[in-house]
Write an enzyme that holds these catalytic residues in place. Structure first.
Site, short mmCIF file in Angstrom:
data_model
loop_
_atom_site.label_atom_id
_atom_site.label_comp_id
_atom_site.label_asym_id
_atom_site.label_seq_id
_atom_site.Cartn_x
_atom_site.Cartn_y
_atom_site.Cartn_z
N SER A 83 0.80 -1.22 0.00
CA SER A 83 0.00 0.00 0.00
C SER A 83 0.84 1.27 0.00
O SER A 83 0.35 2.34 -0.38
CB SER A 83 -0.95 0.01 1.20
OG SER A 83 -0.24 -0.20 2.41
N ASP B 38 -4.30 5.83 11.62
CA ASP B 38 -3.32 5.41 10.61
C ASP B 38 -2.08 6.28 10.69
O ASP B 38 -2.10 7.45 10.27
CB ASP B 38 -3.96 5.49 9.22
CG ASP B 38 -3.04 4.97 8.12
OD1 ASP B 38 -1.86 4.69 8.40
OD2 ASP B 38 -3.51 4.85 6.97
N HIS C 238 0.51 5.24 6.59
CA HIS C 238 0.30 5.80 5.26
C HIS C 238 0.38 7.32 5.31
O HIS C 238 0.60 7.90 6.38
CB HIS C 238 -1.05 5.34 4.71
CG HIS C 238 -1.15 3.85 4.59
ND1 HIS C 238 -1.76 3.07 5.53
CD2 HIS C 238 -0.70 3.00 3.63
CE1 HIS C 238 -1.68 1.79 5.18
NE2 HIS C 238 -1.04 1.72 4.01
#
Length: 362
Positions: A118, A338, A341
Site C-alpha cells: 500500500s 493510521d 500511510h
C-alpha cells in the site's frame, strides 16, 4: 472554531521560532559548516530538511479522482493545513520543480510501474494526482483490473501503473495453509517489458496477529513455522534481486527500490514520550536528524542491493519520512488511527519529485 484558530496560531508561532533559531544557528555555525562543505560537495537528495513553502501543496487532494478515501485527509475532516506547506530541501542541492508535461514528454512511449504494498499505492496515487493536476487538458484513461491499476496518457503513449504485490515473492494457499515461498517468483512476467520499475516491500513482513497474511515459510522443500522476520525478508529480497539481474535488461529498464517509509506510533521516537501516536501532530520535526529508532530492514535492503549485478537505485526515503510525524492520516483515514500511510497531497509527492529529478538526468 476557537481551538482551530488557536492551534493554527501556535503552529505559526512555532514555525517562526524554528526559522529564527535556524538562522541564528546558521550564523553561529557558519565557519564550521564552510569547513565541512569543503570536505563534501556531493549532493544528497535524501538528506536534508523540510522548509516552509507558501506555494505548496502542488495539487488539491480532494479534487484528484485517484486518491483513496483513506488518504484524502482534508476531505475526511482534517482542519489543519500547515502540514501541506512544507517542501523537502536536500543537502547541498536543489530539486527541480515537477512538470507533468516535461515528465510525459521525457517518458514518451514508456511504461512506468510501481510494484509493492500500500505504500507503493500511496506513491502511485501521488504521481497520478501530480500528472492529473499538471496537465489537466491532456486526455487520459484509467482502468483497474484485479491487482493492476493503469493510468494512461494516449497523446504521449505513457502508462503509469500500480501492481499490488506486497511480498514480491510467492504467497500461495496449500492444504488450507498460506505459504510464503521465499525463493520463488512465479508472477514476475508482469514486470517484464516495463521501462521504469519502482519496487517496494517491507511493511507486510512486520505484521503479526490478525494482520499477518501467512502461516508458513518455505525455502526449497523445507517448511518453517517460525523464522526471524528479517531473515525471511533477506531471503525473499535476495530472490527478487536475482530475478531482476536475470530477467531485466538494464539498458532498457530503470529499476528503483522504494526505501522504508517511517511509522510514527511512539512519541518517544521524537522526544515526546507521553505521545502515543501521530494523532494531533501538525508540524514536521525540525532539523536534519531523527532522534528515534532505525528500522532493521534498512540494513537488509542496502545489503541486498549492493550485491546485485546491476543494483537497483534506492529511493532512500526513510529519513525524510521520519521527520514528518505530521503527514499521516491519523484519525482522518479509513483504518482507525493510521500512522503509516500518508495524506495526499503530502509527503509522497516529494518521493515522486525526487524520482522525476533522477529520471531527468538520464
Amino acid at each position: 472554531m476557537f481551538k482551530t484558530t488557536l492551534r493554527t496560531a501556535f503552529a505559526a508561532i512555532f514555525v517562526l521560532l524554528t526559522l529564527l533559531i535556524s538562522q541564528a544557528h546558521d550564523n553561529g555555525e557558519g565557519t564550521r559548516r564552510r569547513s565541512r562543505s569543503r570536505q563534501s560537495n556531493e549532493c544528497n537528495l535524501f538528506k536534508g530538511s523540510w522548509i516552509m513553502d507558501p506555494s505548496y501543496p502542488i495539487y488539491n487532494g480532494s479534487e484528484c479522482p485517484f486518491v483513496d478515501s483513506g488518504l484524502n485527509c482534508q476531505k475526511n475532516g482534517r482542519d489543519d493545513t500547515m502540514y501541506l506547506k512544507f517542501r523537502w530541501q536536500p543537502h547541498r542541492c536543489a530539486l527541480a520543480s515537477f512538470s507533468g508535461k516535461r515528465f510525459l514528454r521525457r517518458n514518451r512511449g514508456k511504461k512506468i510501474m510501481f510494484v509493492g504494498d500500500s505504500l507503493s499505492s500511496n506513491q502511485w496515487q501521488s504521481l497520478a494526482c501530480m500528472l492529473y493536476h499538471s496537465v489537466p487538458s491532456t486526455k487520459h484513461t484509467f482502468t483497474r483490473e484485479g491487482p493492476l491499476s493503469n493510468l494512461s496518457f494516449p497523446e504521449y503513449g505513457v502508462s503509469v501503473m500500480y501492481l499490488k504485490n506486497g511480498f514480491l515473492v510467492d504467497l500461495v494457499v496449500e492444504k488450507e495453509s498460506r505459504v510464503l515461498k521465499l525463493d520463488s517468483i512465479s508472477r514476475g512476467g508482469k514486470w517484464e517489458g516495463v521501462d521504469v520499475l519502482i519496487f517496494n516491500s517491507y511493511h507486510w513482513w512486520t505484521h503479526s496477529g490478525s494482520l499477518q497474511t501467512w502461516d508458513y515459510y518455505q525455502v526449497g522443500e523445507e517448511i518453517y513455522k517460525n523464522m526471524g522476520r528479517m531473515e525471511a525478508y533477506k531471503i525473499a529480497l535476495t530472490t527478487w534481486a536475482k530475478w531482476v539481474d536475470s530477467n531485466i535488461n538494464p539498458n532498457k529498464t530503470r529499476v528503483f527500490f522504494q526505501g522504508i517509509s517511517a511509522i510514527h506510533d511512539e512519541g518517544k521516537d521524537w522526544n515526546e514520550p507521553n505521545v502515543r501516536s501521530c494523532e494531533g501532530q501538525t508540524l514536521p520535526i525540525h532539523g536534519l536528524h531523527f532522534p528515534g529508532k532505525r528500522y532493521p530492514g534498512q540494513h537488509v535492503v542496502k545489503g541486498v542491493l549492493v550485491k546485485m549485478k546491476n543494483p537497483a537505485y534506492l529511493l532512500d526515503i526513510t529519513l525524510l519520512t521520519q521527520l514528518r510525524k505530521d503527514g499521516h492520516p491519523s484519525i482522518y483515514g479509513d483504518e482507525g488511527r493510521d500512522c503509516s500511510h500518508w495524506c495526499l497531497a503530502g509527503v509522497p509527492d516529494t518521493w515522486n519529485q525526487i524520482l522525476y529529478n533522477i529520471l531527468l538526468k538520464k
